[in-house]
Motif scaffolding. Structure first.
Motif, PDB file in Angstrom:
ATOM      1  N   PHE A   1       0.854  -1.193   0.000  1.00  0.00           N
ATOM      2  CA  PHE A   1       0.000   0.000   0.000  1.00  0.00           C
ATOM      3  C   PHE A   1       0.889   1.242   0.000  1.00  0.00           C
ATOM      4  O   PHE A   1       2.114   1.155   0.174  1.00  0.00           O
ATOM      5  N   ALA A   2       0.225   2.400  -0.180  1.00  0.00           N
ATOM      6  CA  ALA A   2       0.894   3.704  -0.080  1.00  0.00           C
ATOM      7  C   ALA A   2      -0.040   4.647   0.657  1.00  0.00           C
ATOM      8  O   ALA A   2      -1.217   4.771   0.280  1.00  0.00           O
ATOM      9  N   ASP A   3       0.452   5.286   1.740  1.00  0.00           N
ATOM     10  CA  ASP A   3      -0.345   6.235   2.501  1.00  0.00           C
ATOM     11  C   ASP A   3      -0.060   7.655   2.018  1.00  0.00           C
ATOM     12  O   ASP A   3       1.101   8.086   2.012  1.00  0.00           O
ATOM     13  N   LEU A   4      -1.110   8.359   1.626  1.00  0.00           N
ATOM     14  CA  LEU A   4      -0.939   9.731   1.138  1.00  0.00           C
ATOM     15  C   LEU A   4      -0.443  10.655   2.238  1.00  0.00           C
ATOM     16  O   LEU A   4       0.218  11.653   1.954  1.00  0.00           O
ATOM     17  N   ASP A   5      -0.753  10.311   3.516  1.00  0.00           N
ATOM     18  CA  ASP A   5      -0.301  11.152   4.615  1.00  0.00           C
ATOM     19  C   ASP A   5       1.217  11.153   4.736  1.00  0.00           C
ATOM     20  O   ASP A   5       1.805  12.082   5.315  1.00  0.00           O
ATOM     21  N   GLU A   6       1.879  10.118   4.181  1.00  0.00           N
ATOM     22  CA  GLU A   6       3.336  10.018   4.290  1.00  0.00           C
ATOM     23  C   GLU A   6       4.057  10.773   3.166  1.00  0.00           C
ATOM     24  O   GLU A   6       5.286  10.916   3.197  1.00  0.00           O
ATOM     25  N   VAL A   7       3.306  11.222   2.186  1.00  0.00           N
ATOM     26  CA  VAL A   7       3.920  11.926   1.050  1.00  0.00           C
ATOM     27  C   VAL A   7       4.280  13.351   1.474  1.00  0.00           C
ATOM     28  O   VAL A   7       3.399  14.128   1.869  1.00  0.00           O
ATOM     29  N   LYS A   8       5.582  13.686   1.388  1.00  0.00           N
ATOM     30  CA  LYS A   8       6.042  14.983   1.866  1.00  0.00           C
ATOM     31  C   LYS A   8       6.545  15.886   0.741  1.00  0.00           C
ATOM     32  O   LYS A   8       6.838  17.056   0.990  1.00  0.00           O
ATOM     33  N   ASP A   9       6.668  15.364  -0.485  1.00  0.00           N
ATOM     34  CA  ASP A   9       7.230  16.192  -1.572  1.00  0.00           C
ATOM     35  C   ASP A   9       6.318  16.139  -2.793  1.00  0.00           C
ATOM     36  O   ASP A   9       5.559  15.174  -3.003  1.00  0.00           O
ATOM     37  N   VAL A  10       6.427  17.204  -3.585  1.00  0.00           N
ATOM     38  CA  VAL A  10       5.569  17.352  -4.770  1.00  0.00           C
ATOM     39  C   VAL A  10       5.876  16.293  -5.821  1.00  0.00           C
ATOM     40  O   VAL A  10       4.973  15.784  -6.495  1.00  0.00           O
ATOM     41  N   ARG A  11       7.146  15.914  -5.952  1.00  0.00           N
ATOM     42  CA  ARG A  11       7.532  14.960  -6.987  1.00  0.00           C
ATOM     43  C   ARG A  11       6.867  13.612  -6.754  1.00  0.00           C
ATOM     44  O   ARG A  11       6.309  13.005  -7.687  1.00  0.00           O
ATOM     45  N   THR A  12       6.907  13.116  -5.505  1.00  0.00           N
ATOM     46  CA  THR A  12       6.281  11.823  -5.206  1.00  0.00           C
ATOM     47  C   THR A  12       4.773  11.887  -5.417  1.00  0.00           C
ATOM     48  O   THR A  12       4.158  10.943  -5.933  1.00  0.00           O
ATOM     49  N   ALA A  13       4.165  13.021  -5.038  1.00  0.00           N
ATOM     50  CA  ALA A  13       2.723  13.185  -5.246  1.00  0.00           C
ATOM     51  C   ALA A  13       2.382  13.123  -6.723  1.00  0.00           C
ATOM     52  O   ALA A  13       1.378  12.526  -7.128  1.00  0.00           O
ATOM     53  N   GLY A  14       3.253  13.731  -7.562  1.00  0.00           N
ATOM     54  CA  GLY A  14       3.030  13.680  -9.002  1.00  0.00           C
ATOM     55  C   GLY A  14       3.146  12.279  -9.566  1.00  0.00           C
ATOM     56  O   GLY A  14       2.372  11.874 -10.443  1.00  0.00           O
TER      57      GLY A  14
END
Length: 325
Positions: free
Chosen positions: A22-35
């Protein structure tokens, strides 16, 4: 329909999520990973977890193939079919354009100003040729690229059963750069002859003639289907063909040089012409010309260029020599 690109970073992120589960969106801290996560979602490789909002789960790539790639491929096939139909209709219009523009202008001459345009029309003429290809080639050996393009274009006509008769200026036939082209053409059934220098080159594919728009510079070509002009160039080819001699295969060529070329050289030498004049008149480089002259002098046991010409003239090798003015 355009599918998002699965680049290396997206590929590796999917593998990481697949291993973790899985991947938790709360753990995403940077724009690149979100993209990258957004790209994977658009590709259908991730989907929201029903029980845990904010968590993404990996999906089987087979679903992406069915939902994204299959429609994209179907769209490409549809567009390819549309392009093919458009190409066919444009070819029909081009035929109509040639017919009507020729009747309207009272002629059927088309000036081809660029190398790309010349090549397009030559390729079209070769593709449609079913009868014969007649050529007169002069003024310098073409580049290897030009020869390869010509071979790919014209040899297909030979393979379809068209007859090919080429007259090359015999001083050009001596060039090693031309040997592979001549051997390949002859192997496919082309007839090749060598003759004296010609005023200009031209090519005939059935009822289409191509000749230089500027014989001096060689830039651009003129294409015509006018019956009178086609017959004129056919007559020119018959004249040059009858005045030329067959070119033997490379493994049967004489160890010295081509006989017609030798006679032209010694004729000019006997007139006292300088090397530069001889090379220019015969369309060969100065270096090649001097190599031939050295061979001639050796065979004739001459100590000078002029003596070689005189010895050749006395032996009847130089033909009738015009008087120098």
């Amino acid at each position: 329909m355009t599918a998002p690109d699965l680049d290396e970073s997206s590929f590796e992120l999917y593998r990481t999520i697949l291993r973790r589960g899985f991947a938790d969106l709360d753990e995403v801290k940077d724009v690149r990973t979100a993209g990258l996560l957004g790209r994977l979602r658009r590709l259908g490789l991730l989907h929201p977890c029903p029980e845990r909002p904010g968590r993404l789960l990996p999906r089987d790539p087979a679903i992406t193939i069915a939902e994204v790639l299959d429609p994209a491929e179907a769209d490409l096939l549809r567009r390819g079919a549309e392009i093919s139909r458009l190409r066919h209709r444009l070819k029909e219009l081009r035929t109509e354009y040639r017919r009507l523009s020729g009747a309207r202008n009272g002629s059927d001459l088309e000036v081809l100003g660029t190398a790309e345009t010349v090549e397009v029309h030559l390729s079209t003429a070769a593709e449609q040729c079913t009868g014969e290809v007649l050529m007169v080639c002069t003024h310098g050996v073409p580049s290897q690229r030009t020869l390869k393009v010509s071979a790919e274009r014209d040899f297909k006509a030979l393979a379809r059963g068209a007859q090919m008769k080429i007259v090359w200026q015999h001083s050009l036939i001596a060039s090693p750069r031309l040997a592979w082209y001549l051997d390949a053409a002859r192997e496919l059934g082309a007839e090749i002859r060598g003759g004296s220098p010609f005023p200009s080159r031209f090519a005939i594919y059935d009822d289409v003639v191509f000749f230089p728009s500027n014989p001096v510079t060689g830039g651009g070509m003129v294409m015509t289907r006018a019956p009178a002009l086609v017959e004129y160039f056919r007559a020119q080819h018959r004249f040059h063909w009858s005045a030329s001699t067959p070119v033997p295969p490379a493994d049967k060529a004489p160890e010295f040089i081509d006989g017609d070329l030798a006679r032209d050289i010694v004729r000019l030498l006997a007139q006292g012409e300088k090397d530069e004049v001889v090379s220019r008149n015969l369309g060969v480089s100065l270096r090649t010309c001097r190599e031939h002259i050295a061979q001639i002098m050796k065979v004739l046991s001459a100590r000078s260029r002029f003596q070689a010409g005189v010895h050749a003239a006395r032996a009847g090798l130089a033909g009738d020599l015009p008087r120098r003015r």
